[in-house]
Design a protein around this motif. Structure first.
Motif, short mmCIF file in Angstrom:
data_model
loop_
_atom_site.label_atom_id
_atom_site.label_comp_id
_atom_site.label_asym_id
_atom_site.label_seq_id
_atom_site.Cartn_x
_atom_site.Cartn_y
_atom_site.Cartn_z
N GLU A 247 0.86 -1.20 0.00
CA GLU A 247 0.00 0.00 0.00
C GLU A 247 0.89 1.24 0.00
N ASN A 259 3.07 2.80 2.63
CA ASN A 259 2.31 2.84 3.87
C ASN A 259 2.51 1.53 4.63
N GLU A 260 2.11 0.44 4.02
CA GLU A 260 2.32 -0.85 4.69
C GLU A 260 2.35 -2.00 3.67
MG MG Z 1 -3.86 -0.44 5.25
#
Ligand code: MG
Ligand code: ADP
Length: 349
Positions: A247, A259-260
């Motif tokens: 992400e 993000n992750e």
């Molecule tokens: Mg997420």
């Protein structure tokens, strides 16, 4: 040839869609879940209801399968590595150890020179005061969060009084990114430098829950290339086998951040079922079960809408066109903020 039997830990919608993909390619699926009403029990060939630390049931599970995978990342590392000694678990439990913990995940990214949001580990209130340069920010539990659960938005130190935060868990404080948009990249790695990668997907969240995913993402070529390059690097560095999703954030100044990492098939990749010759689910099974890799081909553009809570009632009795694909997760109970199904709408390239 005898059918390959794939064990799947977790019985949510991701597990269900893995089972459905397995059926298409003649793979037998065995789901183990600690939720008696798991949606996947409607889709799996065999379903075992059990706590994840019940030795007897785990033994039964391993005896029924050739390979093991999982549909969510919060399975204790010890459980996965124990199972891995009996039947091969992919993605490797070591991957989970890094990724299921936000702090170690972000440190892993930084070591690989991948840009991530500014962050610090937080164990008590004074850690937040020491890091007030990260405000406005989001305080996130280091483990076990999903769909924005376990997250607190902190605009300033006074906000600490508004949330009754329980510090018996560890947190990560992340600086708020001035978001332009969010994208994700789904990749399936089979072995070293051997993978299939989907084009970046544009994602829109509502109340921190994914609501819409669309291809093509409206992004520039440099973000297109960089996001895929980082997804490849991450999967190579983790020596990952299976489907993984990264992400990303893009801020108003056009900076790209990871993000992750989701070490599994991902909600934003649901549209791959209808938009590609091989879905993220089938590819995951192909990689984990050591099946042939088939060259990925995009069939059409697509948009996916997540159906949340009681919205599902409007979809269940509707008539659909041949370009609309409705998936009902058959969850026993409708709850607010619960993902109940999705609709994919395809359109020509
Ligand atoms: Mg997420
Ligand atoms: P989850 O594990 O719940 O998916 P995420 O960290 O992905 O947690 O956060 C969920 C959503 O919240 C993100 O997709 C994004 O929309 C928003 N969000 C999270 N962190 C930030 C941040 N640092 N800046 C801006 N928005 C954020």
């Amino acid at each position: 040839m005898t059918k390959i039997s794939l064990g799947i830990i977790g019985g949510g919608q991701l597990g269900s869609l893995l089972c459905a993909a397995g059926k298409n390619i003649n793979i037998n699926t065995v789901v183990i879940s600690d939720d008696e009403d798991s949606p996947a029990k409607h889709f799996a060939d065999h379903f075992i209801y059990s706590k994840y630390d019940n030795e007897e049931n785990l033994t039964k599970f391993t005896s029924m399968v050739d390979k093991i995978t999982y549909e969510f990342e919060n399975i204790p590392y010890d459980v996965l590595s124990k199972l891995n000694k009996v039947k091969k678990v992919d993605p490797n439990p070591e991957v989970n150890k890094i990724v299921q913990h936000r702090y170690s995940e972000k440190n892993f990214l930084i070591k690989k020179n991948i840009k991530t949001t500014d962050f610090e580990k937080i164990v008590n209130e004074s850690d937040i005061k020491k890091n007030k340069n990260l405000l406005p920010g989001i305080l996130k539990t280091s483990t076990l969060g999903y769909d924005g659960k376990g997250q607190y938005k902190l605009n300033n130190l006074e906000d600490l009084d508004n949330h009754k935060i329980n510090f018996d868990r560890e947190f990560v404080l992340e600086k708020l990114v001035n978001l332009e948009k969010e994208i994700s990249v789904v990749i399936t790695r089979f072995s070293k430098d051997n993978y299939e990668i989907y084009e970046p997907i544009e994602n829109l969240h509502e109340e921190q829950i994914l609501k819409y995913s669309t291809i093509p993402a409206k992004i520039n070529l440099s973000h297109f290339k960089k996001s895929q390059e980082w997804a490849k690097l991450i999967s190579e560095e983790l020596q990952y086998v299976g489907t993984l999703c990264v992400e990303f954030f893009i801020d108003k100044d056009q900076n790209l951040y990871v993000n992750e990492i989701a070490p599994r098939v991902h909600n934003s990749g649901h549209l791959t079922i209808n938009a590609y010759n091989i879905s993220q689910f089938e590819n995951h099974i192909r990689a984990v079960c050591g099946l042939e890799k088939i060259k990925l081909e995009k069939i059409c553009n697509a948009k996916m809408i997540n159906i949340i809570g009681d919205e599902i009632n409007n979809y269940r009795n509707k008539k659909y066109t041949e370009k609309e694909f409705f998936f009902d997760y058959l969850k026993k109970e409708i709850k607010p903020k619960r993902k109940m199904g999705h609709l994919t709408i395809i359109e020509n390239k």
